[in-house]
Design an enzyme around this catalytic site. Structure first.
Site, PDB file in Angstrom:
ATOM      1  CG  ASN A 117      -1.710   1.228   1.440  1.00 39.28           C
ATOM      2  OD1 ASN A 117      -1.794   2.051   0.516  1.00 39.28           O
ATOM      3  ND2 ASN A 117      -2.312   1.403   2.606  1.00 39.28           N
ATOM      4  CD1 TRP A 118       3.269   1.031  -3.017  1.00 42.99           C
ATOM      5  CD2 TRP A 118       3.292   2.273  -4.878  1.00 42.99           C
ATOM      6  NE1 TRP A 118       3.915   0.317  -3.979  1.00 42.99           N
ATOM      7  CE2 TRP A 118       3.947   1.049  -5.133  1.00 42.99           C
ATOM      8  CE3 TRP A 118       3.179   3.213  -5.905  1.00 42.99           C
ATOM      9  CZ2 TRP A 118       4.494   0.739  -6.386  1.00 42.99           C
ATOM     10  CZ3 TRP A 118       3.722   2.912  -7.154  1.00 42.99           C
ATOM     11  CH2 TRP A 118       4.370   1.687  -7.390  1.00 42.99           C
ATOM     12  CE  LYS A 119      -0.060   3.255   4.862  1.00 41.28           C
ATOM     13  NZ  LYS A 119       0.132   3.378   6.302  1.00 41.28           N
ATOM     14  CG  HIS A 163      -5.752   1.991   5.537  1.00 38.88           C
ATOM     15  ND1 HIS A 163      -5.243   2.875   6.461  1.00 38.88           N
ATOM     16  CD2 HIS A 163      -4.760   1.103   5.269  1.00 38.88           C
ATOM     17  CE1 HIS A 163      -3.986   2.531   6.735  1.00 38.88           C
ATOM     18  NE2 HIS A 163      -3.679   1.454   6.022  1.00 38.88           N
ATOM     19  CD  GLU A 218      -2.710   5.460   6.916  1.00 41.94           C
ATOM     20  OE1 GLU A 218      -2.823   5.477   5.676  1.00 41.94           O
ATOM     21  OE2 GLU A 218      -1.719   4.980   7.509  1.00 41.94           O
ATOM     22  CD  GLU A 275      -3.019  -2.318   7.650  1.00 45.96           C
ATOM     23  OE1 GLU A 275      -1.887  -2.453   7.191  1.00 45.96           O
ATOM     24  OE2 GLU A 275      -3.758  -1.372   7.345  1.00 45.96           O
ATOM     25  N   GLY A 289       3.067   2.342  10.844  1.00 40.12           N
ATOM     26  CA  GLY A 289       4.058   3.401  10.642  1.00 40.12           C
ATOM     27  C   GLY A 289       4.861   3.741  11.878  1.00 40.12           C
ATOM     28  CB  SER A 346       5.769  -1.830  12.019  1.00 37.42           C
ATOM     29  OG  SER A 346       5.397  -0.498  12.321  1.00 37.42           O
TER      30      SER A 346
HETATM   31  P1  13P Z   1       3.345   0.410   7.693  1.00 36.28           P
HETATM   32  O1  13P Z   1       3.805  -0.872   7.057  1.00 36.28           O
HETATM   33  O2  13P Z   1       4.082   1.614   7.205  1.00 36.28           O
HETATM   34  O3  13P Z   1       3.291   0.304   9.181  1.00 36.28           O
HETATM   35  O4  13P Z   1       1.833   0.674   7.201  1.00 36.28           O
HETATM   36  C1  13P Z   1       0.909  -0.348   7.342  1.00 36.28           C
HETATM   37  C2  13P Z   1      -0.306   0.030   6.592  1.00 36.28           C
HETATM   38  O5  13P Z   1      -1.034   0.922   6.970  1.00 36.28           O
HETATM   39  C3  13P Z   1      -0.584  -0.701   5.343  1.00 36.28           C
HETATM   40  O6  13P Z   1      -1.885  -0.468   4.913  1.00 36.28           O
END
Ligand code: 13P
Length: 262
Positions: free
Chosen positions: A15-17, A101, A103, A171, A177, A216
């Site tokens: 997931n590149w966000k 997600h 976020e 997650e 993150g 992570s």
């Molecule tokens: P990280 O791998 O940067 O912790 O992010 C996880 C994430 O939100 C994947 O959707």
């Protein structure tokens, strides 16, 4: 309750966000393709931003990699300025879409009912929805993690048609993150509860779904995660933005799968 199938490949989703311009997205994809040499021990899915979907699709077409959207709207078309429908994602070559997600739940106030409609719409357009769930630190400290996550799963999947395939990605919000991944034991315990709930309450068995851990994940921990009985793959954020780091995650997942002969 362990997963049933031994022949299923680990599913690793990057997931590149909100990262990547045209040139950097193309470069990342090319470098990843070189690093993986059409590796097929894992199912690898890339979820770039909407603006890079077509370019990434053109590069990976003919390879084993698959494309996913990071979000989609639960109406096919119409006056929804700024939104992208599941039909549009399918049209540009997506096979998967992330839904719910944390976020988006946090910054865009998406609730479980809205997320359930997205799961329904995704499935209706031939996309595999990746329902993201996970508790906050407060919920964890209150000892409510399992109840909270199972409720997110229950509501999120409430409109999913019978027999449709899907993915649940656990997650925990506090692990995203932060460099503080959940322990393999805790992640496996949660996904084991999700698997049991799907079987007992909904009568859904593998191989209709995959259960992923996210938060992570990197090359140092992926092999141990994949070696767990109830973890079928990973949803990877930060480490998916570097081709060598993401390739190392994919190769580590393949090792974890082989070691345990799941
Ligand atoms: P990280 O791998 O940067 O912790 O992010 C996880 C994430 O939100 C994947 O959707």
């Amino acid at each position: 309750m362990a997963k049933v199938s031994s022949e299923r490949k680990p599913l690793i989703i990057g997931n590149w966000k909100m990262n990547g311009m045209s040139a950097t997205s193309r470069a990342l994809t090319r470098e990843l393709m070189q690093a993986l040499h059409n590796h097929d021990a894992c199912e690898v899915v890339l979820c770039p931003p909407f603006t890079a979907l077509t370019q990434v699709r053109e590069l990976i077409s003919g390879t084993n990699m698959r494309l996913g959207g990071q979000n989609g709207f639960p109406a096919d078309k119409g006056a929804f300025t700024g939104e992208v429908s599941m039909a549009m994602l399918r049209d540009v070559g997506c096979d998967y879409v992330l839904v719910g997600h944390s976020e988006r739940r946090q910054h865009l106030a998406e609730d479980d009912g809205f997320i359930a409609r997205k799961v329904f719409a995704a499935s209706g357009h031939g996309l595999t929805p990746v329902l993201c769930v996970g508790e906050s630190r407060e919920v964890r400290l209150a000892g409510e993690s399992e109840r909270f996550v199972l409720r997110q799963v229950e509501t999120g999947l409430s409109m999913l048609p019978h027999g449709a395939s899907f993915v649940v990605a656990y997650e925990p919000v506090w692990a995203i993150g932060t460099g503080l991944a959940a322990t393999t034991h805790d992640a496996n315990a949660m996904l084991s509860s999700v698997r049991a709930w799907l079987c007992e309450k909904r009568g859904i068995l593998a191989p209709n779904f995959n259960l992923l851990y996210g938060g992570s994940v990197d090359s140092s921990n992926i092999t141990d995660f994949i070696a767990q009985s109830d973890i079928d793959g990973a949803l990877v954020g930060g480490a998916s933005l570097n081709a060598q780091a993401f390739a190392a995650v994919v190769l580590g997942a393949a090792r974890g799968h082989t070691c345990t002969n799941k």
